[in-house]
Write a protein that holds these residues in place. Sequence first.
Motif, PDB file in Angstrom:
ATOM      1  N   VAL A  84       0.865  -1.185   0.000  1.00  0.00           N
ATOM      2  CA  VAL A  84       0.000   0.000   0.000  1.00  0.00           C
ATOM      3  C   VAL A  84       0.898   1.230   0.000  1.00  0.00           C
ATOM      4  O   VAL A  84       1.779   1.358   0.857  1.00  0.00           O
ATOM      5  CB  VAL A  84      -0.918   0.022   1.238  1.00  0.00           C
ATOM      6  N   PHE A  88      -1.516   6.015  -3.406  1.00  0.00           N
ATOM      7  CA  PHE A  88      -2.588   5.113  -3.832  1.00  0.00           C
ATOM      8  C   PHE A  88      -2.235   4.263  -5.064  1.00  0.00           C
ATOM      9  O   PHE A  88      -2.486   3.073  -5.090  1.00  0.00           O
ATOM     10  CB  PHE A  88      -3.906   5.865  -4.095  1.00  0.00           C
ATOM     11  N   LYS A  89      -1.723   4.902  -6.121  1.00  0.00           N
ATOM     12  CA  LYS A  89      -1.331   4.210  -7.351  1.00  0.00           C
ATOM     13  C   LYS A  89      -2.485   3.420  -7.991  1.00  0.00           C
ATOM     14  O   LYS A  89      -2.300   2.315  -8.494  1.00  0.00           O
ATOM     15  CB  LYS A  89      -0.123   3.296  -7.113  1.00  0.00           C
ATOM     16  N   LEU A  90      -3.671   3.997  -7.959  1.00  0.00           N
ATOM     17  CA  LEU A  90      -4.801   3.387  -8.656  1.00  0.00           C
ATOM     18  C   LEU A  90      -4.727   3.725 -10.142  1.00  0.00           C
ATOM     19  O   LEU A  90      -4.193   4.765 -10.534  1.00  0.00           O
ATOM     20  CB  LEU A  90      -6.120   3.904  -8.071  1.00  0.00           C
ATOM     21  N   ASN A  99      -9.919  -2.007 -10.706  1.00  0.00           N
ATOM     22  CA  ASN A  99      -8.605  -1.808 -10.090  1.00  0.00           C
ATOM     23  C   ASN A  99      -8.237  -2.977  -9.187  1.00  0.00           C
ATOM     24  O   ASN A  99      -7.097  -3.449  -9.193  1.00  0.00           O
ATOM     25  CB  ASN A  99      -8.601  -0.512  -9.277  1.00  0.00           C
ATOM     26  N   GLN A 144      -7.579   5.293  -0.708  1.00  0.00           N
ATOM     27  CA  GLN A 144      -6.644   4.461   0.041  1.00  0.00           C
ATOM     28  C   GLN A 144      -7.288   3.138   0.446  1.00  0.00           C
ATOM     29  O   GLN A 144      -6.623   2.098   0.479  1.00  0.00           O
ATOM     30  CB  GLN A 144      -6.120   5.212   1.272  1.00  0.00           C
ATOM     31  N   SER A 147      -6.956   0.971  -2.483  1.00  0.00           N
ATOM     32  CA  SER A 147      -5.569   0.513  -2.561  1.00  0.00           C
ATOM     33  C   SER A 147      -5.323  -0.647  -1.595  1.00  0.00           C
ATOM     34  O   SER A 147      -4.650  -1.628  -1.935  1.00  0.00           O
ATOM     35  CB  SER A 147      -4.628   1.679  -2.248  1.00  0.00           C
TER      36      SER A 147
END
Length: 228
Positions: A84, A88-90, A99, A144, A147
């Motif tokens: 994590v 976030f890196k979505l 996702n 988050q 994520s």
Amino acid sequence: MIELNDVWKTYPNGVMAMNGMSIYIQSGEFVYVVGPSGAGKSTFIKMIYREERPTRGEILVGGENLAHMKERHVPYLRRNIGVVFQDFKLLPSMNVFENIAFAMEVVEASKPEIRRRVMDVLDIVRLKNKARFQPHELSGGEQQRVSIARAIVNNPDVLICDEPTGNLDPETSWEIMHLLEEINDRGTTIIMATHNREIVNNMRKRVIAIENGRISRDEVRGRYGYES
């Protein structure tokens, strides 16, 4: 579960990020990793999921020595380690369900299994009603949570959290921390790098402090130990 034995890491520019580090983390622990900026926390975290390799020393995760692991085996290691990130890196082109499902598609899970498991983890993070939302339609805390759902969807043994509350307001940060505590209670080992003094001091867990690439402090139910 996770063991570092006399681990050293020197980057090509000459920076020594790990300086003979040794530590053992048991299965099911919740561990905070703290220390000043540039102390070696990020390198420590990246070593565990084989984003970085040591210059020398031994890193064991689930009995596997990551220092000598072949590149083709790294994806299999990461099936058992969720990560994590602070930002976030979505994937912006995918909705919430997609996702999370993507993490299962890369390990070739069946469509029925993906559907069941994604909805299960959305229930855990309390976002079942947001499955078809796009990331930009969510608050920072909700992003988050997505994520985290993505990181746990493949039932990893270890969840690594790199400053997971760094971009969140205090109230939302506490919501995320209570969620992580629930996940830990289910048996997942959690290793969390953080600068959040209040969280560490109030949710008393094991604290590993890193300074100058070394373990400077290792305390059960420890405190943050640095000025804000």
